[in-house]
Design an enzyme around this catalytic site. Structure first.
Site, PDB file in Angstrom:
ATOM      1  N   LYS A  59       0.827  -1.211   0.000  1.00 23.94           N
ATOM      2  CA  LYS A  59       0.000   0.000   0.000  1.00 23.94           C
ATOM      3  C   LYS A  59       0.856   1.254   0.000  1.00 23.94           C
ATOM      4  CE  LYS A  59      -4.278  -1.839   1.922  1.00 23.94           C
ATOM      5  NZ  LYS A  59      -5.195  -1.863   3.062  1.00 23.94           N
ATOM      6  N   LYS A 118     -11.537  -4.705  -3.397  1.00 25.99           N
ATOM      7  CA  LYS A 118     -12.238  -3.455  -3.688  1.00 25.99           C
ATOM      8  C   LYS A 118     -11.263  -2.358  -4.078  1.00 25.99           C
ATOM      9  CE  LYS A 118     -12.898  -3.052   1.250  1.00 25.99           C
ATOM     10  NZ  LYS A 118     -13.728  -3.792   2.155  1.00 25.99           N
ATOM     11  N   LYS A 170      -6.225 -11.449  -6.296  1.00 27.53           N
ATOM     12  CA  LYS A 170      -7.437 -11.576  -5.483  1.00 27.53           C
ATOM     13  C   LYS A 170      -8.462 -10.515  -5.863  1.00 27.53           C
ATOM     14  CE  LYS A 170      -7.042  -8.792  -1.328  1.00 27.53           C
ATOM     15  NZ  LYS A 170      -7.823  -8.613  -0.138  1.00 27.53           N
TER      16      LYS A 170
HETATM   17  P1  ADP Z   1     -10.398  -5.771   0.187  1.00 31.72           P
HETATM   18  O1  ADP Z   1      -9.111  -6.531   0.111  1.00 31.72           O
HETATM   19  O2  ADP Z   1     -11.260  -5.998  -0.973  1.00 31.72           O
HETATM   20  O3  ADP Z   1     -10.173  -4.325   0.518  1.00 31.72           O
HETATM   21  P2  ADP Z   1     -10.877  -6.213   2.972  1.00 31.72           P
HETATM   22  O4  ADP Z   1      -9.430  -6.002   3.177  1.00 31.72           O
HETATM   23  O5  ADP Z   1     -11.807  -5.203   3.562  1.00 31.72           O
HETATM   24  O6  ADP Z   1     -11.185  -6.369   1.422  1.00 31.72           O
HETATM   25  O7  ADP Z   1     -11.257  -7.642   3.503  1.00 31.72           O
HETATM   26  C1  ADP Z   1     -12.295  -7.962   4.384  1.00 31.72           C
HETATM   27  C2  ADP Z   1     -12.232  -9.455   4.647  1.00 31.72           C
HETATM   28  O8  ADP Z   1     -12.476 -10.185   3.448  1.00 31.72           O
HETATM   29  C3  ADP Z   1     -10.857  -9.932   5.162  1.00 31.72           C
HETATM   30  O9  ADP Z   1     -11.045 -10.955   6.085  1.00 31.72           O
HETATM   31  C4  ADP Z   1     -10.198 -10.431   3.915  1.00 31.72           C
HETATM   32  O10 ADP Z   1      -9.198 -11.386   4.181  1.00 31.72           O
HETATM   33  C5  ADP Z   1     -11.366 -11.041   3.154  1.00 31.72           C
HETATM   34  N1  ADP Z   1     -11.141 -11.020   1.706  1.00 31.72           N
HETATM   35  C6  ADP Z   1     -10.966  -9.902   0.944  1.00 31.72           C
HETATM   36  N2  ADP Z   1     -10.804 -10.226  -0.345  1.00 31.72           N
HETATM   37  C7  ADP Z   1     -10.880 -11.584  -0.416  1.00 31.72           C
HETATM   38  C8  ADP Z   1     -10.799 -12.515  -1.493  1.00 31.72           C
HETATM   39  N3  ADP Z   1     -10.623 -12.111  -2.746  1.00 31.72           N
HETATM   40  N4  ADP Z   1     -10.902 -13.824  -1.191  1.00 31.72           N
HETATM   41  C9  ADP Z   1     -11.095 -14.247   0.073  1.00 31.72           C
HETATM   42  N5  ADP Z   1     -11.196 -13.413   1.126  1.00 31.72           N
HETATM   43  C10 ADP Z   1     -11.094 -12.089   0.899  1.00 31.72           C
END
Ligand code: ADP
Ligand code: TRP
Length: 334
Positions: A114, A200, A197
């Site tokens: 990041k 968002k 992955k």
């Molecule tokens: P992002 O990475 O989209 O910003 P977050 O960091 O807010 O999402 O993640 C919220 C939860 O969802 C965490 O527990 C994260 O590990 C899980 N998570 C996010 N993206 C994925 C994915 N593509 N596959 C599985 N779990 C995910």
């Protein structure tokens, strides 16, 4: 005997959760509320690291909370609350910041990714201490299990290290938490770039499926998902990451095993398969979306549920902090 504790947090940094959040995390929150004493929160303090506008943060926090209830969290079973409502998270974070080495924090890959994105010098100090606040979130509730996607594994390791370090310096104070990561759904892929992955922040709109998205748009995106050369619907991580991702998604939502799906779609080609994947997703999201929208239309009720969740969480957080303050050597709070 007391039930084991489960805790997790999710950031209110988008207008909807996506399929990766749902399968990788939120669905486990719901399942574990039946067997564990459950605490789940909207990580609004963590969300400050992306500098949201005030109104946007407030709105997204409510949307996130409504989706947690919409996905099936039951306020009778799970304490669902806003992180910022429990002041003790910030207090414990400071104490743990003082137990963490610069090098240790600097090794966190999410920070490195990041900060590289924002440019090293414009990344905030909050981004650097983010995983330590996360450790505070976890340790303050004496959590046994922490359901997350695999991207959070390193942060969980840090939480475990900090718990052990504090316990050995100051005496037994914190439970050492365990990550709860389900292999089959630990990393749902981006539809356009299936080895990355679904996220968002980094996925293109075409690569991500939102829980609150309308069905026509969901269907379109699934039909346009990247598939691989050949025409057979078989799982093959190396050579067919796109099809493998869709098979995993279907299986996780439908409960049909991947080998059974391979057998069912043998000789049918990608088109028929994708059509069914889309329907499985639309069907899974529809009731969540409906319940979420209903709750969002009644903001007073939503805020009331969050207040009740915070009241339950606060009892546990305060109990831990009384211990921590004493162990660390503060004069008793008057
Ligand atoms: P992002 O990475 O989209 O910003 P977050 O960091 O807010 O999402 O993640 C919220 C939860 O969802 C965490 O527990 C994260 O590990 C899980 N998570 C996010 N993206 C994925 C994915 N593509 N596959 C599985 N779990 C995910
Ligand atoms: N860092 C987590 C994420 O990006 C969110 C989070 C904050 C969290 N505090 C937590 C997850 C405590 C588990 C436990 O998804």
């Amino acid at each position: 005997m007391d039930r084991p504790r489960v805790l997790s947090g999710i950031q209110p940094t988008a207008d909807s959760f996506h399929l990766g959040n749902y399968l990788g995390a939120v669905r486990q929150y719901v399942a574990l509320q039946d067997t564990h004493e459950a605490f789940y929160f909207i990580a609004d303090l963590h969300a400050l690291t992306v500098a949201p506008k005030a109104d946007e943060l407030r709105r997204r926090s409510r949307v996130a909370a409504a989706q947690l209830f919409g996905a099936g969290l039951d306020p009778e079973k799970a304490a669902v609350f806003a992180q910022s409502h429990i002041r003790e998270h910030s207090e414990l974070a400071w104490i743990l910041i003082c137990q963490t080495g610069m090098g240790e924090a600097g090794r966190m890959t999410q920070f490195k990714d990041k900060s590289a994105k924002y440019g090293e010098s414009s990344a905030s100090v909050g981004l650097f201490t983010y995983p330590i606040l996360q450790a505070a979130d976890i340790l303050i509730y004496q959590a046994d299990q922490v359901p997350v996607g695999v991207d959070q594994k390193q942060h969980l390791e840090l939480s475990r290290d900090l718990a052990q370090r504090f316990n050995s310096r100051y005496g037994q104070t914190f439970k050492v938490p365990n990550p709860y990561i389900l292999k089959e759904v630990e990393k749902i892929g981006d539809l356009q770039d299936p080895t990355a992955k679904m996220s968002k922040t980094s996925s293109s709109p075409q690569g991500i499926l939102d829980v609150l998205e309308d069905p026509a748009s969901l269907r379109k995106k699934v039909m346009r998902a990247v598939t691989d050369t050949g025409s057979e619907v078989v799982a093959d991580e190396e050579n067919k990451p796109g099809v493998t991702n869709l098979l995993r998604i279907h299986s996780a939502l439908s409960g049909v095993s991947v080998p059974d799906l391979e057998a069912r779609f043998a000789g049918q080609g990608y088109g028929a398969f994708k059509k069914e994947v889309a329907e499985v997703i639309v069907e899974a999201f529809a009731p969540i979306r409906e319940r979420t929208e209903k709750l969002l239309a009644n903001e007073a009720e939503l805020d009331r549920l969050l207040a009740a969740g915070a009241a339950r969480a606060r009892v546990v957080a305060q109990e831990t902090m009384v211990k921590v303050r004493d162990r660390i050597g503060f004069i008793p709070t008057p």
